[in-house]
Design a protein around this motif. Structure first.
Motif, PDB file in Angstrom:
ATOM      1  N   LEU A  18       3.892 -10.655  -7.056  1.00  0.00           N
ATOM      2  CA  LEU A  18       2.389 -11.211  -6.674  1.00  0.00           C
ATOM      3  C   LEU A  18       2.369 -10.695  -5.131  1.00  0.00           C
ATOM      4  CD1 LEU A  18       2.264 -14.686  -8.229  1.00  0.00           C
ATOM      5  CD2 LEU A  18       0.528 -12.633  -8.549  1.00  0.00           C
ATOM      6  N   GLY A  19       3.560 -10.789  -4.255  1.00  0.00           N
ATOM      7  CA  GLY A  19       3.401 -10.414  -2.959  1.00  0.00           C
ATOM      8  C   GLY A  19       3.098  -8.903  -2.843  1.00  0.00           C
ATOM      9  N   THR A  20       3.579  -8.294  -3.776  1.00  0.00           N
ATOM     10  CA  THR A  20       2.994  -6.645  -3.733  1.00  0.00           C
ATOM     11  C   THR A  20       1.609  -6.551  -3.884  1.00  0.00           C
ATOM     12  OG1 THR A  20       5.251  -6.047  -4.388  1.00  0.00           O
ATOM     13  CG2 THR A  20       3.533  -4.373  -4.712  1.00  0.00           C
ATOM     14  N   ALA A  21       1.255  -7.243  -5.015  1.00  0.00           N
ATOM     15  CA  ALA A  21      -0.330  -6.994  -5.401  1.00  0.00           C
ATOM     16  C   ALA A  21      -1.110  -7.827  -4.131  1.00  0.00           C
ATOM     17  CB  ALA A  21      -0.758  -7.912  -6.536  1.00  0.00           C
ATOM     18  N   LEU A  22      -0.788  -8.931  -3.718  1.00  0.00           N
ATOM     19  CA  LEU A  22      -1.312  -9.332  -2.555  1.00  0.00           C
ATOM     20  C   LEU A  22      -1.684  -8.589  -1.112  1.00  0.00           C
ATOM     21  CD1 LEU A  22      -0.093 -13.077  -2.650  1.00  0.00           C
ATOM     22  CD2 LEU A  22      -2.658 -12.399  -3.002  1.00  0.00           C
ATOM     23  N   CYS A  23      -0.537  -7.759  -0.924  1.00  0.00           N
ATOM     24  CA  CYS A  23      -0.509  -6.988   0.280  1.00  0.00           C
ATOM     25  C   CYS A  23      -1.306  -5.622  -0.086  1.00  0.00           C
ATOM     26  CB  CYS A  23       0.840  -6.319   0.482  1.00  0.00           C
ATOM     27  SG  CYS A  23       1.948  -7.810   1.369  1.00  0.00           S
ATOM     28  N   GLU A  24      -1.051  -4.964  -1.315  1.00  0.00           N
ATOM     29  CA  GLU A  24      -1.700  -3.776  -1.509  1.00  0.00           C
ATOM     30  C   GLU A  24      -3.280  -4.073  -1.594  1.00  0.00           C
ATOM     31  OE1 GLU A  24       0.061  -2.571  -5.074  1.00  0.00           O
ATOM     32  OE2 GLU A  24       1.617  -1.303  -3.978  1.00  0.00           O
ATOM     33  N   HIS A  25      -3.552  -5.361  -2.088  1.00  0.00           N
ATOM     34  CA  HIS A  25      -5.211  -5.573  -2.129  1.00  0.00           C
ATOM     35  C   HIS A  25      -5.742  -5.736  -0.618  1.00  0.00           C
ATOM     36  CE1 HIS A  25      -8.985  -7.443  -3.427  1.00  0.00           C
ATOM     37  NE2 HIS A  25      -8.758  -8.482  -2.486  1.00  0.00           N
ATOM     38  N   ALA A  26      -4.739  -6.381   0.099  1.00  0.00           N
ATOM     39  CA  ALA A  26      -5.294  -6.667   1.424  1.00  0.00           C
ATOM     40  C   ALA A  26      -5.361  -5.298   2.124  1.00  0.00           C
ATOM     41  CB  ALA A  26      -4.313  -7.649   2.252  1.00  0.00           C
ATOM     42  N   PHE A  27      -4.242  -4.421   2.093  1.00  0.00           N
ATOM     43  CA  PHE A  27      -4.329  -3.177   2.585  1.00  0.00           C
ATOM     44  C   PHE A  27      -5.416  -2.157   2.252  1.00  0.00           C
ATOM     45  CE2 PHE A  27       0.560  -2.997   2.856  1.00  0.00           C
ATOM     46  CZ  PHE A  27       0.525  -3.960   3.707  1.00  0.00           C
ATOM     47  N   ALA A  28      -5.822  -2.115   0.981  1.00  0.00           N
ATOM     48  CA  ALA A  28      -6.856  -1.761   0.577  1.00  0.00           C
ATOM     49  C   ALA A  28      -8.323  -1.970   1.109  1.00  0.00           C
ATOM     50  CB  ALA A  28      -7.128  -1.583  -0.923  1.00  0.00           C
ATOM     51  N   HIS A  29      -8.513  -3.392   1.215  1.00  0.00           N
ATOM     52  CA  HIS A  29      -9.648  -3.771   1.822  1.00  0.00           C
ATOM     53  C   HIS A  29      -9.729  -3.401   3.206  1.00  0.00           C
ATOM     54  CE1 HIS A  29     -13.123  -6.570   2.238  1.00  0.00           C
ATOM     55  NE2 HIS A  29     -12.521  -7.067   3.161  1.00  0.00           N
ATOM     56  N   VAL A  53      -4.121   1.123  10.412  1.00  0.00           N
ATOM     57  CA  VAL A  53      -2.820   0.649  10.572  1.00  0.00           C
ATOM     58  C   VAL A  53      -2.944  -1.005  10.416  1.00  0.00           C
ATOM     59  CG1 VAL A  53      -2.735   0.079  13.115  1.00  0.00           C
ATOM     60  CG2 VAL A  53      -0.708   0.864  11.752  1.00  0.00           C
ATOM     61  N   VAL A  54      -1.822  -1.616   9.774  1.00  0.00           N
ATOM     62  CA  VAL A  54      -1.963  -2.896   9.661  1.00  0.00           C
ATOM     63  C   VAL A  54      -0.415  -3.563  10.276  1.00  0.00           C
ATOM     64  CG1 VAL A  54      -0.516  -2.728   7.236  1.00  0.00           C
ATOM     65  CG2 VAL A  54      -1.915  -4.772   7.848  1.00  0.00           C
ATOM     66  N   GLU A  55      -0.683  -4.650  10.628  1.00  0.00           N
ATOM     67  CA  GLU A  55       0.601  -5.512  11.268  1.00  0.00           C
ATOM     68  C   GLU A  55       1.032  -6.512  10.203  1.00  0.00           C
ATOM     69  OE1 GLU A  55       1.649  -8.321  14.956  1.00  0.00           O
ATOM     70  OE2 GLU A  55      -0.167  -7.286  15.156  1.00  0.00           O
ATOM     71  N   ILE A  56       2.048  -6.772   9.951  1.00  0.00           N
ATOM     72  CA  ILE A  56       2.545  -7.948   9.121  1.00  0.00           C
ATOM     73  C   ILE A  56       3.968  -8.078   9.598  1.00  0.00           C
ATOM     74  CG2 ILE A  56       3.317  -6.235   7.319  1.00  0.00           C
ATOM     75  CD1 ILE A  56       2.213  -8.629   5.457  1.00  0.00           C
ATOM     76  N   GLY A  57       4.423  -9.388   9.693  1.00  0.00           N
ATOM     77  CA  GLY A  57       5.480  -9.692  10.184  1.00  0.00           C
ATOM     78  C   GLY A  57       6.176 -10.794   9.667  1.00  0.00           C
ATOM     79  N   THR A  58       7.475 -11.145   9.611  1.00  0.00           N
ATOM     80  CA  THR A  58       8.229 -12.268   9.225  1.00  0.00           C
ATOM     81  C   THR A  58       9.422 -12.520  10.071  1.00  0.00           C
ATOM     82  OG1 THR A  58       9.205 -13.020   7.056  1.00  0.00           O
ATOM     83  CG2 THR A  58       9.806 -10.781   7.607  1.00  0.00           C
ATOM     84  N   GLY A  59      10.307 -13.740   9.658  1.00  0.00           N
ATOM     85  CA  GLY A  59      11.427 -13.964  10.296  1.00  0.00           C
ATOM     86  C   GLY A  59      12.572 -13.136  10.187  1.00  0.00           C
ATOM     87  N   GLY A  60      13.359 -13.251  11.300  1.00  0.00           N
ATOM     88  CA  GLY A  60      14.459 -12.318  11.036  1.00  0.00           C
ATOM     89  C   GLY A  60      15.924 -12.994  10.396  1.00  0.00           C
TER      90      GLY A  60
END
Length: 80
Positions: free
Chosen positions: A26-37, A45-52
């Protein structure tokens, strides 16, 4: 999801999948949908981040599988 027309970039500030649905792509699908939009709106270019920390390791692995590149950054906080 945000797109900055002045900079031709987009950003995803929060991405979360509930525990019972993790590991089902689902995370992959959500990201790919958002990237396409964002791409359809002119972003290049898109910025996406998370904790280390270890808890966020699966998110980092996902972003790397999606072709994202980690950049070294530093955030500083100060108690006021």
């Amino acid at each position: 999801m945000e797109r900055r027309p002045d900079r031709r970039n987009g950003s995803i500030s929060h991405l979360a999948v509930s525990a019972q649905h993790r590991r089902s792509h689902l995370g992959t699908a959500l990201c790919e949908h958002a990237f396409a939009h964002m791409r359809s709106l002119g972003a290049v270019v898109v910025e996406i981040g998370t904790g280390g920390d270890p808890f966020h390791a699966p998110a980092r692995a996902l972003y790397e599988r999606l072709g994202c590149t980690a950049l070294p950054t530093a955030f500083y906080y100060r108690q006021l």
